[in-house]
Write a protein that holds these residues in place. Structure first.
Motif, PDB file in Angstrom:
ATOM      1  N   ASP A 329       0.805  -1.231   0.000  1.00 39.83           N
ATOM      2  CA  ASP A 329       0.000   0.000   0.000  1.00 39.83           C
ATOM      3  C   ASP A 329       0.838   1.281   0.000  1.00 39.83           C
ATOM      4  O   ASP A 329       0.368   2.317  -0.438  1.00 39.83           O
ATOM      5  N   PHE A 330       2.058   1.200   0.539  1.00 38.24           N
ATOM      6  CA  PHE A 330       2.846   2.437   0.650  1.00 38.24           C
ATOM      7  C   PHE A 330       3.902   2.533  -0.457  1.00 38.24           C
ATOM      8  O   PHE A 330       4.791   3.372  -0.385  1.00 38.24           O
ATOM      9  N   TYR A 331       3.803   1.666  -1.438  1.00 42.61           N
ATOM     10  CA  TYR A 331       4.849   1.645  -2.477  1.00 42.61           C
ATOM     11  C   TYR A 331       4.991   3.008  -3.155  1.00 42.61           C
ATOM     12  O   TYR A 331       6.090   3.480  -3.416  1.00 42.61           O
ATOM     13  N   HIS A 332       3.849   3.648  -3.430  1.00 43.14           N
ATOM     14  CA  HIS A 332       3.904   4.938  -4.134  1.00 43.14           C
ATOM     15  C   HIS A 332       3.735   6.127  -3.198  1.00 43.14           C
ATOM     16  O   HIS A 332       3.691   7.259  -3.646  1.00 43.14           O
ATOM     17  N   GLY A 333       3.614   5.883  -1.911  1.00 41.83           N
ATOM     18  CA  GLY A 333       3.483   6.990  -0.966  1.00 41.83           C
ATOM     19  C   GLY A 333       2.793   6.544   0.314  1.00 41.83           C
ATOM     20  O   GLY A 333       2.161   5.480   0.356  1.00 41.83           O
ATOM     21  N   THR A 334       2.933   7.353   1.362  1.00 39.19           N
ATOM     22  CA  THR A 334       2.274   7.058   2.641  1.00 39.19           C
ATOM     23  C   THR A 334       1.263   8.170   2.905  1.00 39.19           C
ATOM     24  O   THR A 334       1.271   9.190   2.194  1.00 39.19           O
ATOM     25  N   PRO A 335       0.418   8.016   3.942  1.00 38.89           N
ATOM     26  CA  PRO A 335      -0.553   9.080   4.197  1.00 38.89           C
ATOM     27  C   PRO A 335       0.107  10.456   4.377  1.00 38.89           C
ATOM     28  O   PRO A 335      -0.469  11.466   4.013  1.00 38.89           O
ATOM     29  N   ASP A 336       1.335  10.508   4.930  1.00 38.46           N
ATOM     30  CA  ASP A 336       1.928  11.844   5.141  1.00 38.46           C
ATOM     31  C   ASP A 336       3.058  12.199   4.175  1.00 38.46           C
ATOM     32  O   ASP A 336       3.554  13.310   4.188  1.00 38.46           O
ATOM     33  N   VAL A 337       3.487  11.278   3.331  1.00 38.41           N
ATOM     34  CA  VAL A 337       4.570  11.589   2.383  1.00 38.41           C
ATOM     35  C   VAL A 337       4.176  11.104   0.977  1.00 38.41           C
ATOM     36  O   VAL A 337       4.142   9.902   0.721  1.00 38.41           O
ATOM     37  N   THR A 381      12.895   0.017   1.344  1.00 40.10           N
ATOM     38  CA  THR A 381      12.714   1.277   0.594  1.00 40.10           C
ATOM     39  C   THR A 381      13.794   1.390  -0.477  1.00 40.10           C
ATOM     40  O   THR A 381      14.926   0.936  -0.280  1.00 40.10           O
ATOM     41  N   GLU A 382      13.437   2.040  -1.558  1.00 36.50           N
ATOM     42  CA  GLU A 382      14.402   2.222  -2.652  1.00 36.50           C
ATOM     43  C   GLU A 382      15.569   3.095  -2.204  1.00 36.50           C
ATOM     44  O   GLU A 382      15.385   4.099  -1.510  1.00 36.50           O
ATOM     45  N   THR A 480      18.376   1.502 -11.371  1.00 40.49           N
ATOM     46  CA  THR A 480      17.741   1.882 -10.107  1.00 40.49           C
ATOM     47  C   THR A 480      17.314   0.593  -9.418  1.00 40.49           C
ATOM     48  O   THR A 480      17.247  -0.464 -10.051  1.00 40.49           O
ATOM     49  N   SER A 481      16.987   0.705  -8.124  1.00 45.20           N
ATOM     50  CA  SER A 481      16.780  -0.544  -7.384  1.00 45.20           C
ATOM     51  C   SER A 481      15.323  -0.894  -7.120  1.00 45.20           C
ATOM     52  O   SER A 481      15.027  -1.999  -6.683  1.00 45.20           O
ATOM     53  N   GLY A 482      14.390   0.041  -7.367  1.00 49.20           N
ATOM     54  CA  GLY A 482      13.004  -0.217  -6.986  1.00 49.20           C
ATOM     55  C   GLY A 482      12.931  -0.509  -5.489  1.00 49.20           C
ATOM     56  O   GLY A 482      13.903  -0.336  -4.757  1.00 49.20           O
ATOM     57  N   ALA A 483      11.777  -0.974  -5.039  1.00 51.27           N
ATOM     58  CA  ALA A 483      11.666  -1.307  -3.611  1.00 51.27           C
ATOM     59  C   ALA A 483      11.120  -2.713  -3.450  1.00 51.27           C
ATOM     60  O   ALA A 483      10.300  -2.979  -2.581  1.00 51.27           O
TER      61      ALA A 483
END
Ligand SMILES: Cc1cc2nc3c(=O)[nH]c(=O)nc-3n(C[C@H](O)[C@H](O)[C@H](O)COP(=O)(O)OP(=O)(O)OC[C@H]3O[C@@H](n4cnc5c(N)ncnc54)[C@H](O)[C@@H]3O)c2cc1C
Length: 525
Positions: A329-337, A381-382, A480-483
């Motif tokens: 769920d947080f791969y593309h972002g978190t609630p605050d970032v 994290t990447e 790049t390494s992805g996550a």
């Protein structure tokens, strides 16, 4: 003393880990004369395979070599020089990179470049790699999953009751957990006994789909494929023009010999591959082979990792095989970032013994209590490619590694989001196990492929821009390494390069047929 070798090969492959082992599998039946060079030996099947003290305390299967950190302090890296390379101890989480990872991306701490290929270019090879490495998974549940042209070859590894209930709690908290794609043989009549000693341990019953069992051993079933173990590739030697490799200089049995071939594939892993190319510097390539752009050794990446134990003292966790669930769920972002943050995966269940090894200050009772009431997550994290993070050689040839992780704020955001989510599932305490330079398992990026020779070492099929018969097929090629865990992508890229080599040698049969035959052959044995 250097002795010449009377025998010449079509192809020499240096290293038999995920990259080299997969390539061997993809070329085994072509009739090409192939020599695999591996500095290690076959990892013995023995009682110690499953003993935590032998594996984590004595580090029985780790390399004995030392590298230097940026301040010149020696450390022993998390490398396992065996036939199969690091996959002999890996956790077999075989996850595709996301479609977005192949394009330039804005991160909280910088912008990453794109890959020279799109996800769609690699998709067929992901399917082949999943077939070869027995991937068990389920589509339709992971919200960031890229499109697939074929279903997973096998259904997901079932959750044990505690993990199934955890998945329900996560869903109730608004997350979309999914089964973690895994390469273990849990098929009916498969070898896997779903033990506690999988992730990080060698598999004593050979049920883990590693590059030895699924790549090298089946390839050796073909009469034209040979393996030389305890054979260390010291240098690659070019012809007078500098445009071709003519031989590899190999140290074996206390002697040094030269072995000639038409094509050379380097698959020593991200640090050793860069070191080999740097060691091979000559008049035509004063900065090292394939290094006209001065990128070899640079852009070393390793992911940010955190091992997070989430503790609920009210609820014992009796799970044996815990590594079956992931949260993207947080791969593309978190609630605050609103920037890529990464993924969460369950890992092998920590026991009182492994908790105590990580936290020696705990008493035996405390370690037991924590292990019995926790669930163990891996946060990933990447890392961003930084040219100053690099592998170099000291004047006496030692490997020195400078790695300062970038994108820390994204990792912190992931940890915050993970703890918040898990708190809403009933976990009130969290214990974090720090991972130092000597624990890094996902090195990549040091010999990047690209579409511009001014900024990359390899072309889009992973052949050196400057040396026409030199190829690289390991984690070093990643721009790049992805996550996500790297091994499946390394395997897919190796299969793609194998296809190119087949074309070069005029092989008509399709690689799909080769992999199909190979997999059927493994099933029969
Ligand atoms: C504990 C642990 C758990 C992991 N879990 C996962 C996971 O669940 N999922 C995942 O995707 N990844 C995982 N990884 C990472 C994964 O194993 C690696 O990313 C992958 O194996 C890298 O493949 P490679 O081909 O680049 O190198 P390697 O697999 O390391 O292979 C390189 C090989 O080359 C040989 N070699 C090097 N230099 C020379 C030389 N000069 N001459 C001869 N031989 C040489 C080495 O001995 C080695 O066998 C894990 C790693 C570890 C350590």
């Amino acid at each position: 003393m250097t002795a010449g070798s009377s025998k010449s090969y079509d192809l020499v492959v240096i290293g038999t880990g995920m990259g080299g082992g997969t390539l061997a599998a993809a070329l085994g039946d072509t009739g090409l004369r192939i020599l695999l060079l591996e500095r290690g030996d076959f990892l013995p099947c023995e009682e110690e395979n499953w003993r935590p003290d032998a594996v984590f305390l004595e580090r029985r299967y780790r390399t004995r070599e030392f590298w230097l950190d940026e301040d010149g302090r020696p450390f022993v890296p998390a490398l396992h020089p065996w036939v199969g390379g690091n996959t002999k101890v890996y956790g077999a989480a075989l996850v595709r990179m996301r479609r977005e990872d192949f394009h330039p991306r804005e991160h909280i701490d910088g912008v990453t470049p794109g890959w020279p290929i799109a996800y769609e270019d690699l998709e067929p090879h992901y399917c082949l790699a999943e077939h070869l490495y027995l991937v068990h998974g389920e589509s339709g549940t992971d919200p960031t999953e890229p499109p697939r042209s074929r279903p997973y070859p096998y259904p997901p590894v079932p959750h044990e009751p505690y993990v199934a209930e955890l998945a329900e709690r996560l869903r109730a908290a608004g997350a979309r957990p999914s089964p973690l794609p895994l390469g273990v043989d849990v098929r009916p009549h498969g070898r896997c006994i779903r033990c506690r000693t999988c992730d990080g341990f060698p598999c004593r019953v050979l049920a883990k789909a590693d590059a030895d069992v699924r790549g090298v051993r089946p390839a050796l079933g073909f009469p034209t494929v040979e393996l030389m173990t305890r054979a260390f590739a010291r240098r690659l030697l070019t012809d007078a023009s500098g445009r071709r490799i003519r031989a590899v200089e190999v140290e074996t049995g206390g002697k040094v010999r030269e072995i000639a071939a038409e094509e050379f594939v380097v698959a020593g892993g991200a640090v050793h591959t860069a070191a080999l190319l740097l060691r091979s510097a000559n008049d035509r390539h004063p900065r090292g082979l394939a290094n006209g752009a001065d990128v070899v050794g640079r852009h070393l990446m390793a992911h940010h990792h955190t091992l997070l134990m989430a503790i609920d003292r009210e609820r014992p966790n009796p799970t044996t095989f815990q590594k079956t669930l992931a949260v993207f769920d947080f791969y593309h972002g978190t609630p605050d970032v609103p920037f890529p943050a990464g993924s969460l995966q369950l890992i092998g269940k920590r026991t009182a013994e492994t908790v105590r090894l990580a936290f020696p200050e705990l008493t035996a009772e405390e370690a037991h209590e924590l292990a019995a009431h926790s669930v163990d997550w891996w946060l990933l994290t990447e890392d961003l490619p930084d040219p100053e993070n690099r592998v170099t050689l000291t004047s006496d040839g030692a490997i020195q590694v400078r790695w300062r992780p970038a994108n820390r704020r994204a990792h912190e955001a992931l940890r915050r989001a993970a703890e918040e989510l898990l708190s809403s599932c009933g976990y009130r305490e969290f214990l974090v196990q720090p991972i130092g330079l000597d624990g890094i398992a996902h090195y990549c990026g040091t010999v990047r492929f690209g579409d511009d020779p001014a900024t990359s070492a390899l072309d889009p099929v992973c052949r050196a821009w400057e040396v026409e018969n030199l190829w690289v097929v390991d984690g070093s090629v990643f721009p790049t390494s992805g996550a996500v865990n790297p091994a499946l992508t390394i395997a897919a890229l190796a299969l793609r390069t194998a296809e190119e080599l087949r074309r070069r040698f005029g092989i008509q049969r399709s690689i799909h047929e080769t992999i199909e035959r190979l997999v059927n052959g493994i099933e029969r044995d």
